[in-house]
Design an enzyme around this catalytic site. Structure first.
Site, PDB file in Angstrom:
ATOM      1  N   SER A   1      -2.598 -19.674  19.231  1.00  0.00           N
ATOM      2  CA  SER A   1      -1.863 -19.910  17.982  1.00  0.00           C
ATOM      3  C   SER A   1      -0.590 -19.089  17.883  1.00  0.00           C
ATOM      4  O   SER A   1       0.260 -19.350  17.024  1.00  0.00           O
ATOM      5  CB  SER A   1      -2.754 -19.563  16.777  1.00  0.00           C
ATOM      6  OG  SER A   1      -3.936 -20.326  16.785  1.00  0.00           O
ATOM      7  N   THR A   2      -0.451 -18.078  18.743  1.00  0.00           N
ATOM      8  CA  THR A   2       0.686 -17.159  18.627  1.00  0.00           C
ATOM      9  C   THR A   2       1.471 -17.030  19.927  1.00  0.00           C
ATOM     10  O   THR A   2       2.342 -16.174  20.030  1.00  0.00           O
ATOM     11  CB  THR A   2       0.194 -15.763  18.196  1.00  0.00           C
ATOM     12  OG1 THR A   2      -0.805 -15.303  19.114  1.00  0.00           O
ATOM     13  CG2 THR A   2      -0.417 -15.797  16.805  1.00  0.00           C
TER      14      THR A   2
ATOM     15  N   HIS B   1     -10.385 -22.467  18.396  1.00  0.00           N
ATOM     16  CA  HIS B   1      -9.276 -22.186  17.483  1.00  0.00           C
ATOM     17  C   HIS B   1      -9.807 -21.560  16.192  1.00  0.00           C
ATOM     18  O   HIS B   1     -10.882 -21.908  15.716  1.00  0.00           O
ATOM     19  CB  HIS B   1      -8.537 -23.483  17.165  1.00  0.00           C
ATOM     20  CG  HIS B   1      -7.191 -23.302  16.558  1.00  0.00           C
ATOM     21  ND1 HIS B   1      -7.007 -23.139  15.209  1.00  0.00           N
ATOM     22  CD2 HIS B   1      -5.954 -23.264  17.112  1.00  0.00           C
ATOM     23  CE1 HIS B   1      -5.708 -23.015  14.954  1.00  0.00           C
ATOM     24  NE2 HIS B   1      -5.046 -23.091  16.088  1.00  0.00           N
TER      25      HIS B   1
ATOM     26  N   MET C   1      -5.706 -26.931  14.881  1.00  0.00           N
ATOM     27  CA  MET C   1      -4.368 -27.290  15.318  1.00  0.00           C
ATOM     28  C   MET C   1      -3.884 -28.465  14.465  1.00  0.00           C
ATOM     29  O   MET C   1      -4.646 -29.387  14.170  1.00  0.00           O
ATOM     30  CB  MET C   1      -4.378 -27.700  16.793  1.00  0.00           C
ATOM     31  CG  MET C   1      -4.966 -26.637  17.727  1.00  0.00           C
ATOM     32  SD  MET C   1      -6.774 -26.623  17.777  1.00  0.00           S
ATOM     33  CE  MET C   1      -7.076 -27.990  18.908  1.00  0.00           C
TER      34      MET C   1
ATOM     35  N   CYS D   1       3.179 -29.126  18.718  1.00  0.00           N
ATOM     36  CA  CYS D   1       2.411 -28.221  17.865  1.00  0.00           C
ATOM     37  C   CYS D   1       2.569 -28.693  16.431  1.00  0.00           C
ATOM     38  O   CYS D   1       3.663 -28.592  15.861  1.00  0.00           O
ATOM     39  CB  CYS D   1       2.884 -26.770  17.988  1.00  0.00           C
ATOM     40  SG  CYS D   1       2.027 -25.662  16.826  1.00  0.00           S
TER      41      CYS D   1
END
Length: 396
Positions: free
Chosen positions: A67-68, A314, A318, A104
Site C-alpha cells: 500500500s505504500t 491487504h 485495494m 491503483c
C-alpha cells in the site's frame, strides 16, 4: 575518491484512499526518466528504497507494504475529452522491478487533486466553490476514470468529515467513477471473464480443485471461497501474513489463475508480475472485530472479502479490487454474487480487515456477454508533503 552528488526531483507525497505514493509530473522527471524504460524504473526504485533485502525500505520513501510502495506519473492528456494521463508504478519491495501491469484504485482518488494543483486541468474547468470534474486517462490499462474533486475558494478541499475505514482521520470525500472497467488489454481478448465462465474449476497443485471466479474488471482478480481453503473470511492480516505456508498457497493460486486468465504464458512469469492478478477469498456475512477494534456486525455487510496484494493480505481493500468486487457482485452466479446472497444488485457493502466499504456497479448482459458501464465508490485524499525527493545522481 569522487562522490556523486544527490539530485533533486520535484515530487509530492500523497495519500489516496488507503494507499500512499510519490507523485511526479512527467515534465519534472530527469529527461532520461521521461520515457518508459530502465532509467525510469531505476529512478523510481531508488526513490522508494528498493530493492531492499531487509524488506523495510528505510533508505527511501516506501513504507515496506504494497500500500505504500507506489509511484505515480501524471501529464496533461493529449487524448480528447481527458484532462490528465495517469501512469501507476507498483514498486517491488525486495526485487529490482517496477510493475506497470495495472492501476491503483486507491491512489486514483489523489490524481484529480494533484492534477488541479499541478496546473494540468484548465482553469475554466475549476469552479470557485463546488465540485471539479477531472477526466483521467488511466494509461496502464487504457481506461477512463472520472474524479469528482471538492473545491473551496478555488483550491482543492482536502479536509472534511468523510470517514474511510482503513484511514485514521476524516477528510473530504472524492467520488470516483471507473468507466467501462472491464479491461480490454489484459488477456481474454477484452472479455470480462477471460475463460468464458462465471465460475471455473481451477486446479491448483498441492491445494486441490477450487471453484474460482476469474474476472477482468478494475484489475484482473481471482476469487475463491474462503471455506474451500480453510478460512472464514473474518481473518485479519496477522492470521495470514505470519503464515509462510498460507502465503505460498495464495501465490500458487494466483499463478495458476494468471495462467488460466491468459495473463502469463507459463508459471515462471508470475514472479515478475506481482501486481496482477490479485487473489481474494469471499464468505457470507459474519460478525468480526476489525483491525482497529471496531465491531463489524453480519447485518452491516452483504459479504466478507479478503484480498492479497504483492504477496501479502491487504490491510483494507485495494480500490481496483473493490471495482472487481462490485462488478462481480452485480453479475448473478459469480462466487462474489453468491456470497452476497445471489440475485441482481447494483451495489454491495463488503467487510474487509479494516472495516466496510460500499461500491456500486452497473452491469448488463448483451448477446450473452456481460459488460459493466461503470463502477462507483467514494475515497478521500490529501497531500502529506511536497517539495523534492533526493536521489544519488548516478542511480538511473
Amino acid at each position: 575518491m569522487t562522490h556523486v552528488a544527490q539530485i533533486k526531483v520535484p515530487a509530492t507525497y500523497m495519500r489516496g484512499g488507503t494507499s500512499k505514493g510519490v507523485f511526479f509530473r512527467l515534465q519534472d522527471l530527469p529527461p532520461a526518466a521521461q520515457v518508459p524504460g530502465a532509467a525510469r524504473d531505476a529512478l523510481l526504485l531508488r526513490v522508494i528504497g528498493s530493492p531492499d533485502p531487509y524488506g523495510k525500505q528505510i533508505d527511501g520513501m516506501g513504507g515496506a507494504t504494497s500500500s505504500t510502495s507506489k509511484t505515480v506519473i501524471l501529464s496533461k492528456s493529449s487524448r480528447p475529452d481527458h484532462d490528465v494521463d495517469y501512469l501507476f508504478g507498483q514498486v517491488s519491495i525486495d526485487k529490482a522491478f517496477v510493475d506497470w501491469s495495472g492501476n491503483c484504485g486507491n491512489l486514483s482518488a489523489a490524481v484529480g487533486a494533484f492534477a488541479i494543483s499541478g496546473g494540468m486541468v484548465e482553469a475554466s474547468r475549476i469552479p470557485q466553490d463546488g465540485i471539479a470534474t477531472v477526466r483521467v486517462w488511466q494509461a496502464n490499462i487504457g481506461k477512463t476514470i472520472i474524479a469528482h474533486v471538492p473545491i473551496t475558494g478555488g483550491a482543492v478541499q482536502e479536509t472534511g468529515d468523510f470517514e474511510l475505514d482503513g484511514v485514521t482521520f476524516p477528510a473530504a470525500e472524492v467520488q470516483l467513477e471507473f468507466m467501462d472497467p472491464a479491461a480490454d488489454e489484459e488477456g481474454g481478448g477484452g472479455s470480462m471473464f477471460p475463460t468464458g465462465n462465471l465460475v471455473d474449476d481451477l486446479e491448483v497443485p498441492g491445494v486441490g480443485t477450487l471453484k474460482a471466479t476469474m474476472i477482468n474488471a478494475g484489475i484482473p482478480t481471482v476469487f475463491v471461497n474462503a471455506e474451500a481453503i480453510g478460512y472464514t473470511g473474518t481473518e485479519l492480516q496477522d492470521a495470514i501474513n505470519g503464515d509462510p505456508k498460507a502465503l505460498a498457497m495464495f501465490e500458487t493460486i494466483r499463478a495458476h489463475g494468471a495462467l488460466r486468465m491468459g495473463l502469463i504464458q507459463n508459471l515462471d512469469e508470475a514472479a515478475t508480475r506481482q501486481h496482477t492478478p490479485k487473489v481474494a477469498f469471499v464468505a457470507k456475512p459474519k460478525d468480526y472485530v476489525s483491525s482497529s477494534g471496531k465491531q463489524v456486525a453480519a447485518a452491516d455487510v452483504d459479504l466478507l472479502v479478503r484480498a492479497l496484494s504483492m504477496g501479502k493480505l491487504h490491510h483494507a481493500m485495494m480500490g481496483t479490487a473493490a471495482v472487481a468486487i462490485g462488478t462481480a457482485a452485480a453479475i448473478p452466479g459469480t462466487l462474489v454474487n453468491l456470497a452476497a446472497g445471489g440475485g441482481e444488485r447494483n451495489a454491495v457493502r463488503f467487510g474487509h480487515p479494516s472495516g466496510t466499504l460500499r461500491v456500486g456497479a452497473q452491469a448488463s448482459q448483451v448477446n450473452g456477454e456481460w459488460s459493466v458501464t461503470k463502477a462507483i465508490m467514494s475515497r478521500s485524499a490529501r497531500v502529506l508533503m511536497e517539495g523534492w525527493v533526493r536521489v544519488p545522481g548516478d542511480c538511473f
